[in-house]
Design a protein around this motif. Sequence first.
Motif, short mmCIF file in Angstrom:
data_model
loop_
_atom_site.label_atom_id
_atom_site.label_comp_id
_atom_site.label_asym_id
_atom_site.label_seq_id
_atom_site.Cartn_x
_atom_site.Cartn_y
_atom_site.Cartn_z
N PHE A 33 22.31 44.09 -30.38
CA PHE A 33 21.21 44.75 -31.09
C PHE A 33 20.78 44.00 -32.36
N ALA A 34 21.18 42.74 -32.50
CA ALA A 34 20.80 41.97 -33.70
C ALA A 34 19.29 41.77 -33.78
N THR A 35 18.61 41.79 -32.65
CA THR A 35 17.16 41.57 -32.67
C THR A 35 16.41 42.74 -33.27
N ARG A 36 17.11 43.85 -33.54
CA ARG A 36 16.46 44.98 -34.20
C ARG A 36 16.46 44.82 -35.72
N LEU A 37 17.15 43.78 -36.20
CA LEU A 37 17.17 43.50 -37.63
C LEU A 37 16.08 42.48 -37.93
N ALA A 38 14.91 42.95 -38.30
CA ALA A 38 13.73 42.08 -38.44
C ALA A 38 13.97 40.91 -39.38
N ALA A 39 14.78 41.13 -40.42
CA ALA A 39 15.00 40.07 -41.41
C ALA A 39 15.81 38.91 -40.85
N ALA A 40 16.52 39.14 -39.74
CA ALA A 40 17.38 38.10 -39.16
C ALA A 40 16.86 37.63 -37.81
N THR A 41 15.56 37.73 -37.60
CA THR A 41 14.97 37.34 -36.32
C THR A 41 13.69 36.53 -36.52
N PHE A 42 13.26 35.88 -35.43
CA PHE A 42 11.93 35.28 -35.41
C PHE A 42 11.26 35.66 -34.10
N ASP A 43 9.97 35.45 -34.02
CA ASP A 43 9.17 35.85 -32.86
C ASP A 43 9.04 34.68 -31.88
N LEU A 44 9.54 34.86 -30.66
CA LEU A 44 9.46 33.80 -29.67
C LEU A 44 8.01 33.43 -29.38
N ARG A 45 7.11 34.39 -29.43
CA ARG A 45 5.70 34.10 -29.16
C ARG A 45 5.15 33.09 -30.16
N ALA A 46 5.54 33.24 -31.43
CA ALA A 46 5.10 32.29 -32.46
C ALA A 46 5.74 30.93 -32.23
N ALA A 47 7.01 30.92 -31.82
CA ALA A 47 7.70 29.64 -31.57
C ALA A 47 7.04 28.90 -30.41
N LEU A 48 6.70 29.62 -29.34
CA LEU A 48 6.07 28.97 -28.19
C LEU A 48 4.69 28.43 -28.57
N ALA A 49 3.99 29.10 -29.43
CA ALA A 49 2.69 28.60 -29.89
C ALA A 49 2.86 27.29 -30.66
N ILE A 50 3.91 27.22 -31.49
CA ILE A 50 4.21 25.98 -32.21
C ILE A 50 4.52 24.86 -31.23
N HIS A 51 5.35 25.15 -30.23
CA HIS A 51 5.70 24.14 -29.24
C HIS A 51 4.48 23.70 -28.44
#
Length: 201
Positions: free
Chosen positions: A105-123
């Motif tokens: 459930f670490a992905t529920r901690l917004a401060a310790a996550t990033f958005d895969l959609r944004a990462a894929l856009a960068i790639h």
Amino acid sequence: MDLIFVATLVAFAFWMVKAQEQRHRIALLAAHLGKYQIEKHMETLTQGYLRALGEDDAQRREQIFAVLRPTEQALGSQFERFAADFARVDPGQARVSMLPLYLPFATRLAAATFDLRAALAIHARGIAQAVADGNPAQARDKAFTLSAELFLMQHTCHWFCKSRTVASARMMARHQTAYDKVIASVAPATRAAYCALVGRG
């Protein structure tokens, strides 16, 4: 004995949650990737670049690079469509934990996550930029840069499915390349945007 039993139950519950969450993530990513031939094109380019870079004859090396250009363009085009497709995924399903190891459930901690959609856009932008570099005199540099862009993208996908540590270990095993070295080898624009997203100073 009771403590051992409780510890065993906790460990089993942890494993069950981990396995279920990772299966879901793998299935989600596979459902989107399955529409494209990104992995096939990446394998073709990786093997082709190794052949070209190991070729002593300059003319023969350029011939190999020329044969690979349609595959580069196909991969760039398909990855742009894939990233646009994945951008429609629910935000809650696209969060990636920035912790080095898996934690339920670490992905529920917004401060310790990033958005895969944004990462894929960068790639997608990084891959497209590398593919667009059509200067034959710089084909070797293009191969290095595009390979790094692809390796970093693959690392992000493995990170999403498993963890950063597992992704880095897989990249080292598969490509004999360290995570930090790949980050240093991508285009400056990719590196700046990626490091800002995943919290690397």
